[in-house]
Scaffold this active site. Sequence first.
Site, short mmCIF file in Angstrom:
data_model
loop_
_atom_site.label_atom_id
_atom_site.label_comp_id
_atom_site.label_asym_id
_atom_site.label_seq_id
_atom_site.Cartn_x
_atom_site.Cartn_y
_atom_site.Cartn_z
N ASP A 674 0.83 -1.10 -0.06
CA ASP A 674 0.00 -0.01 -0.03
C ASP A 674 0.85 1.24 -0.06
O ASP A 674 0.53 2.22 -0.85
CB ASP A 674 -0.95 -0.07 1.24
CG ASP A 674 -1.75 1.22 1.34
OD1 ASP A 674 -2.56 1.17 0.47
OD2 ASP A 674 -1.81 1.89 2.14
N LYS A 678 1.55 4.34 -3.02
CA LYS A 678 1.46 5.74 -3.02
C LYS A 678 2.76 6.40 -3.48
O LYS A 678 2.70 7.47 -4.11
CB LYS A 678 1.18 5.96 -1.40
CG LYS A 678 -0.23 5.63 -0.92
CD LYS A 678 -0.39 5.61 0.71
CE LYS A 678 -1.76 5.38 1.04
NZ LYS A 678 -1.67 5.07 2.60
#
Length: 812
Positions: A674, A678
């Site tokens: 995750d 980003k």
Amino acid sequence: MNWIVHKFGGSSLADARAFEHVVGLMTAESGARRQAVVVSAMQGTTDALIDLAERAAGDAADWPEAFEALRSRHLECATMLGLEPEAIEPMAVSFRRLRHLLESFGLLGSVPEEALELVSALGEQWSARLLDGAFRARGQASRFVDAREVIRIRRGELGPIALLDDSRKRLAAITNDAPDRLVVTGFCCRDEQGRIATLGRDGSDFTATILAALLDAGEVQIWTDVDGVLNADPGRVPNAQVIERLSYREAFELAYFGARVLHPQTLSPLLQRDVPVRIRSTRHPDRPGTLIDRAGSGTPPVKGMTAIRDLALVNIEGAGMLGVPGTAERVFATLHRGAISVTMISQGSSEHSICCVVPAVDADRARQLLSEAFAREIDAGQLQAVRQEDRIEVLAAVGDGMAGAPGVAGRLFGALGRAGVNVRAIAQGSSERNISIAVTRDQSERALRALHAAFYLSRHSLSIGVIGPGQVGRALLGQLRDAAPRLAETAGLDLQIRAVANSRAMVLDDAQVSDVAMAGDLSAGEPLDYERLAAHVRAERLPHAVLIDCTASDVPPTRYVEWLEAGIHVITPNKQAGAGDLERYRKLRRLDADGPARWRYEATVGAGLPVVQTLRDLVDSGDRVDSIEGIFSGTLAWLFNRFEPGMTFSGLVREAHDAGYTEPDPADDLSGMDVARKLVILGRELGLPLTLDAIEIDPLLPTADLSGAEAVFDALPEMDEAMSRRLEAARAAGGCLRYTARLASDGSARVGLEQLPGDHPFAHLALTDNVVAFRTRRYCDNPLIVQGPGAGPDVTAAGVFSDLLRIAQSLG
Ligand code: ADP
Ligand code: ASP
Ligand code: MG
């Protein structure tokens, strides 16, 4: 005593109560001036009469029924109004005659033109009898006047022309000994030969102004069912507003270009006379309405928008036209010979094409006539075949002040562009009082609304669909709903949440979906169908559409390209597209930059924190970004803020999981994926061709492919000892552990656990705070830091909302 002319439209004369109301209004106004009260037929009567004549001629079996309905409606109204028998008798006679006429149409099998003129204006005879009778039954002065005995016209190419001198003499004979009130039949008249004629649909307005000219009246008041002339057709633009004041010419252009409220010829008898006209509401007689006079008022520069429907476009083009004088004249002469009226003409500045907008019914003929007229040039290849495009409407923006106001056209086309309207042709009249724009029928309502919003600060309507009413989606829906009234008031934004969908079902609504659906319960919906969802949200009548993808799924992102291409803005906290396939990402960014709709994803990094926008501003303002580093995961931030000697790492993860701080599958957080996504999103913002597999990831899992809470909690204790040792080492050095992400301008990127000195800015974070540090040419000694809560449904939804507001702002 001076005359005033009042006119009541059919919309003000629906039934006995309405007549009663008119009697009251006129009584209240009587005294100071003599009244000429012109009436239209009772609502719907003219259409009914025309239909009746056609049905009788076609020998339809049901015409006597329709006839009877019309007769009883009028005679019952007479009884309810308490008319004297001798006032009712002429109506009864008229109906008997009409019945004979209709029978004769059946025999003929057709309706002779003059007979149709006679029949279609009978409604005005009856309604004038009703009103006159009502006055007299109440002991008030009144005289019935049949306008066929007064008004004479000549049929002109642009419509009927009133013969005022002739008409004035006839009227004088009547008004010599008249009481102070005349009730006059609208719409009907006679031509020069004395044949019965009408003034065209909505012609009673014209009757009123002709009478005003004949009587030298001081004023005309046109009473109708709206509060005045509105700056757009209220049937198509719901928040249209009353125009306070118009010049004769503005009113003419609005009427000519389709504003039904006024017959286009209405003002011509007054041009020489300076008689003011007021459009007033029968329902709200206390309101000022619209004043139309010679001077008008210069502001606002654009007074109103209208549309003419049922048109088609005929286009003739080719190099053979370049510099050849007289081509335009030939086009017009040809159409003129065919008696085809041209609503709008536009010639490209390159002189390469001429485009004419004509009534749809004449379009085939227009194309044929032009093809014949230019056959030689077409054969020789100098011109291309004449093209025809059906289903066209012409929108017109009208206002005297447009001439002197620079930028009006720019604003107009800007608004259309942002609403994704494809303009087919443009014309500006030489008076500069009118800019006309041809668009296809399916886009016209959207175009009207977008223009209206751009010029009158009426609300910008946004049609919104939300996919994924999970935690973030529901929080967003709540925020949208709560903010809507304030945004409507202060920002002129009209947020319409018209669709909510999850992976199985969707609820669509024309206005606003139910509270139940907004709370995520879609059981009343239908099976999810992405095409229908997009088509519904991209409602033709609403200028702007937005789809908000609040899922974490990779399915909706496969649709982003088609949505953006269709002019639907896409907003998402979903990282799949921003960090996914690079080709698709590039295509989306290109569409965002050049296409009709925007793609925004602020909430993908740092939830509600302005991370993406800050980075964009740096890049756009010419700064050079050398590195980006930070803590991008609220979950991992929380874990390492809490991790103390004596705790086991696995126990802490379990605590976080039980408190709802991790994803349902903690592997999603611990794998570092995750965070890496980003970082990819930020790297791409810098123009780097970054992909996930180029990022060095140090997962917080004993084996990389672990997934599912059970499996994670089984395996995690393996790491406890090593994690505790790292923590102790960090502490011994006066530092701490942090899970960070780092990106350098050469594209090298890393995500993993680090030991940081105790005075590092990342060492002192609270709870789930995220932090991003941008080191740039300008921010070199001290990085630019964005820090704050970076996880949680409310702040993520707030990030999505800010994207929505930024898009709304860009709409102008
Ligand atoms: P009447 O029977 O009073 O003559 P009309 O139906 O002929 O009434 O005209 C009034 C109607 O015109 C309004 O009810 C409205 O729906 C329509 N209309 C269209 N454009 C406009 C506009 N720009 N301003 C006001 N009304 C408009
Ligand atoms: N009754 C006619 C019509 O419906 C004229 C009018 O109402 O002004 O067109
Ligand atoms: Mg009318």
